[in-house]
Every structure is written in structure tokens, then in C-alpha cells.
Design a protein around this motif. Structure first.
Motif, short mmCIF file in Angstrom:
data_model
loop_
_atom_site.label_atom_id
_atom_site.label_comp_id
_atom_site.label_asym_id
_atom_site.label_seq_id
_atom_site.Cartn_x
_atom_site.Cartn_y
_atom_site.Cartn_z
N PRO A 44 0.80 -1.23 0.00
CA PRO A 44 0.00 0.00 0.00
C PRO A 44 0.84 1.28 0.00
O PRO A 44 0.39 2.30 -0.52
N SER A 45 2.05 1.23 0.52
CA SER A 45 2.87 2.44 0.54
C SER A 45 3.22 2.91 -0.87
O SER A 45 3.52 4.08 -1.09
N LEU A 46 3.15 2.01 -1.84
CA LEU A 46 3.45 2.38 -3.23
C LEU A 46 2.29 3.16 -3.87
O LEU A 46 2.46 3.72 -4.96
N LEU A 47 1.15 3.22 -3.20
CA LEU A 47 0.04 4.04 -3.71
C LEU A 47 0.45 5.51 -3.79
O LEU A 47 -0.09 6.26 -4.59
N LYS A 48 1.41 5.90 -2.98
CA LYS A 48 1.88 7.29 -2.98
C LYS A 48 2.54 7.68 -4.30
O LYS A 48 2.63 8.84 -4.63
N GLN A 49 3.00 6.69 -5.06
CA GLN A 49 3.72 6.95 -6.30
C GLN A 49 2.81 7.07 -7.52
O GLN A 49 3.26 7.40 -8.60
N ILE A 50 1.52 6.78 -7.35
CA ILE A 50 0.59 6.83 -8.47
C ILE A 50 0.26 8.27 -8.83
O ILE A 50 0.05 9.10 -7.95
N SER A 51 0.18 8.53 -10.11
CA SER A 51 -0.27 9.82 -10.61
C SER A 51 -1.78 9.73 -10.82
O SER A 51 -2.23 9.18 -11.82
N PHE A 143 -11.09 2.73 -7.75
CA PHE A 143 -10.05 2.43 -8.73
C PHE A 143 -10.64 2.05 -10.08
O PHE A 143 -10.10 2.42 -11.12
N HIS A 144 -11.73 1.32 -10.09
CA HIS A 144 -12.33 0.88 -11.35
C HIS A 144 -12.93 2.04 -12.14
O HIS A 144 -13.19 1.92 -13.34
N LYS A 145 -13.13 3.19 -11.51
CA LYS A 145 -13.70 4.35 -12.19
C LYS A 145 -12.66 5.11 -13.01
O LYS A 145 -13.02 5.90 -13.88
N ILE A 146 -11.39 4.87 -12.74
CA ILE A 146 -10.31 5.53 -13.47
C ILE A 146 -10.08 4.76 -14.77
O ILE A 146 -10.03 3.54 -14.76
N GLU A 147 -9.93 5.49 -15.86
CA GLU A 147 -9.62 4.87 -17.15
C GLU A 147 -8.46 3.90 -16.98
O GLU A 147 -7.51 4.18 -16.24
N PHE A 148 -8.52 2.75 -17.64
CA PHE A 148 -7.49 1.72 -17.45
C PHE A 148 -6.40 1.78 -18.51
O PHE A 148 -5.22 1.65 -18.20
N ASN A 149 -6.78 2.00 -19.78
CA ASN A 149 -5.83 1.93 -20.88
C ASN A 149 -5.34 3.32 -21.31
O ASN A 149 -5.94 4.33 -20.97
N GLY A 150 -4.24 3.34 -22.06
CA GLY A 150 -3.74 4.56 -22.67
C GLY A 150 -2.93 5.43 -21.72
O GLY A 150 -2.64 5.06 -20.58
N GLN A 151 -2.56 6.61 -22.23
CA GLN A 151 -1.68 7.51 -21.49
C GLN A 151 -2.35 8.18 -20.29
O GLN A 151 -1.67 8.78 -19.47
N LYS A 152 -3.65 8.10 -20.19
CA LYS A 152 -4.34 8.65 -19.03
C LYS A 152 -4.89 7.54 -18.15
O LYS A 152 -5.61 7.80 -17.20
N GLY A 153 -4.53 6.30 -18.47
CA GLY A 153 -5.07 5.16 -17.77
C GLY A 153 -4.23 4.68 -16.61
O GLY A 153 -3.10 5.13 -16.40
N LEU A 154 -4.78 3.74 -15.86
CA LEU A 154 -4.11 3.20 -14.68
C LEU A 154 -2.81 2.48 -15.01
O LEU A 154 -1.86 2.52 -14.24
N ARG A 157 -0.48 5.33 -15.25
CA ARG A 157 -0.39 6.05 -13.98
C ARG A 157 0.35 5.26 -12.90
O ARG A 157 1.03 5.82 -12.06
N THR A 158 0.19 3.93 -12.93
CA THR A 158 0.87 3.10 -11.92
C THR A 158 2.26 2.68 -12.38
O THR A 158 3.12 2.40 -11.55
N GLY A 159 2.45 2.59 -13.69
CA GLY A 159 3.73 2.11 -14.22
C GLY A 159 3.90 0.61 -14.07
O GLY A 159 5.00 0.09 -14.24
N LEU A 160 2.82 -0.09 -13.77
CA LEU A 160 2.92 -1.53 -13.51
C LEU A 160 2.71 -2.39 -14.75
O LEU A 160 3.10 -3.55 -14.76
N MET A 161 2.08 -1.84 -15.78
CA MET A 161 1.81 -2.61 -16.99
C MET A 161 2.09 -1.76 -18.22
O MET A 161 2.00 -0.53 -18.16
#
Length: 168
Positions: A44-51, A143-154, A157-161
Motif C-alpha cells: 500500500p505504501s506504493l500508492l503514494k507513487q501513483i499519478s 479504482f475501477h472508475k479511473i480509465e485503465f488503458n492509454g496515457q491517461k489510464g491506470l 499512472r501506476t507504471g505496472l503494466m
């Protein structure tokens, strides 16, 4: 020295996935999104790094208050990649027990079936204090309300995928 971390425990993963599914109101979620949410339940501490998008400015301030973890994670994307097999195995065990729909999984949708959770496990899920944490509520409700794909997606924003090849 051997150390235990729940990230590498398939049974713990199955429990986390079930805990998440029981706390997501629709009881249905895309598999890649569930994997990202599970990652943040572990770290959960990595949530701080999300844009986060601008409308979540207040949440961002709250997330900054999450205490830093003991472990140092230098490459979250690599760790997410390594977790994939464990998450898949955890999900497979839930499908084998008919707690998650095999038919919907074929379409990359994870959904709870009507199969009741064993009483002892259900009591543990109901008593789990993690579901009372503000960041956990944010993950399961918003979290599911935020766009998932593309440059504005999760994924971006997370850098995980990888997101560069998403179809807009």
C-alpha cells in the motif's frame, strides 16, 4: 536466511483476491485491474507513487500519510510481472472451488459465483480490518472508475503494466 512474504504465497493470494471480490460492490472486475489492486493490497505504501487524476486530489493527500514499508522496492513493474504466476495460481484455486466463474474468466472478467464461502473463511473475511482502511476502500470503490488503458489510464499512472500499445 529465509523470510516469508505474502506476495509469494499462493494461498494468501487466493485469500486476498476473495477479500477484494467480497468488497467490490459489483462482485465483478477485469482481471488486469484486479491484479493491480492486489499488488497495492500487498504494497500500500506504493500508492503514494501513483499519478492520480485531478478529481482525486484529496485522496492523493490521504495516500501520502500511508507509512513507508519496511522493504525497499526498486522496480515495482518487475515485481508486478513476477507476481503474475502467483496471482494466476491463486485465481485458479478459487475457480477450482467454484468461488469464481470459470466462464467469465475466459473473457478476462473475474466474478464471484453464488457458491457460498466456507463459514470459517467467510468469518475471517468479515473480520479482516484491512477492509476498513481508507486506501483499501479507495481501491475497491474508486479504482475501477479511473480509465485503465492509454496515457491517461491506470496502466500508465501506476507504471505496472505496458500501455503504449493500447487501442484508444
Amino acid at each position: 536466511m529465509l523470510t516469508y512474504h505474502p506476495a509469494y504465497d499462493v494461498n494468501h493470494c487466493a485469500y486476498r483476491l476473495l477479500l477484494l471480490l467480497e468488497n467490490i460492490h459489483s462482485k465483478k472486475i477485469k482481471w488486469n485491474l484486479l491484479k493491480i489492486i492486489d499488488f497495492y493490497v500487498l504494497f500500500p505504501s506504493l500508492l503514494k507513487q501513483i499519478s492520480l487524476p485531478a478529481e482525486y486530489r484529496g485522496v492523493k493527500k490521504y495516500l501520502k500519510g500511508i507509512p513507508d514499508a519496511y522493504e525497499s522496492i526498486s522496480n515495482p513493474a518487475r515485481l508486478m510481472f513476477e507476481l503474475n504466476n502467483i496471482q494466476t495460481a491463486g485465481l485458479s484455486s478459487l475457480i477450482a472451488k467454484s468461488l469464481v466463474s470459470k466462464e467469465e474468466y475466459v473473457s478476462d472478467i473475474i466474478s464471484r459465483t453464488q457458491t457460498p464461502i466456507p463459514l470459517e473463511l467467510n468469518n475471517k473475511i468479515l473480520a479482516d480490518k484491512l477492509s476498513d482502511e481508507g486506501w483499501f476502500i479507495f481501491l475497491t470503490n474508486e479504482f475501477h472508475k479511473i480509465e485503465f488503458n492509454g496515457q491517461k489510464g491506470l496502466k500508465f499512472r501506476t507504471g505496472l503494466m505496458e500501455y503504449k500499445y493500447d487501442i484508444s
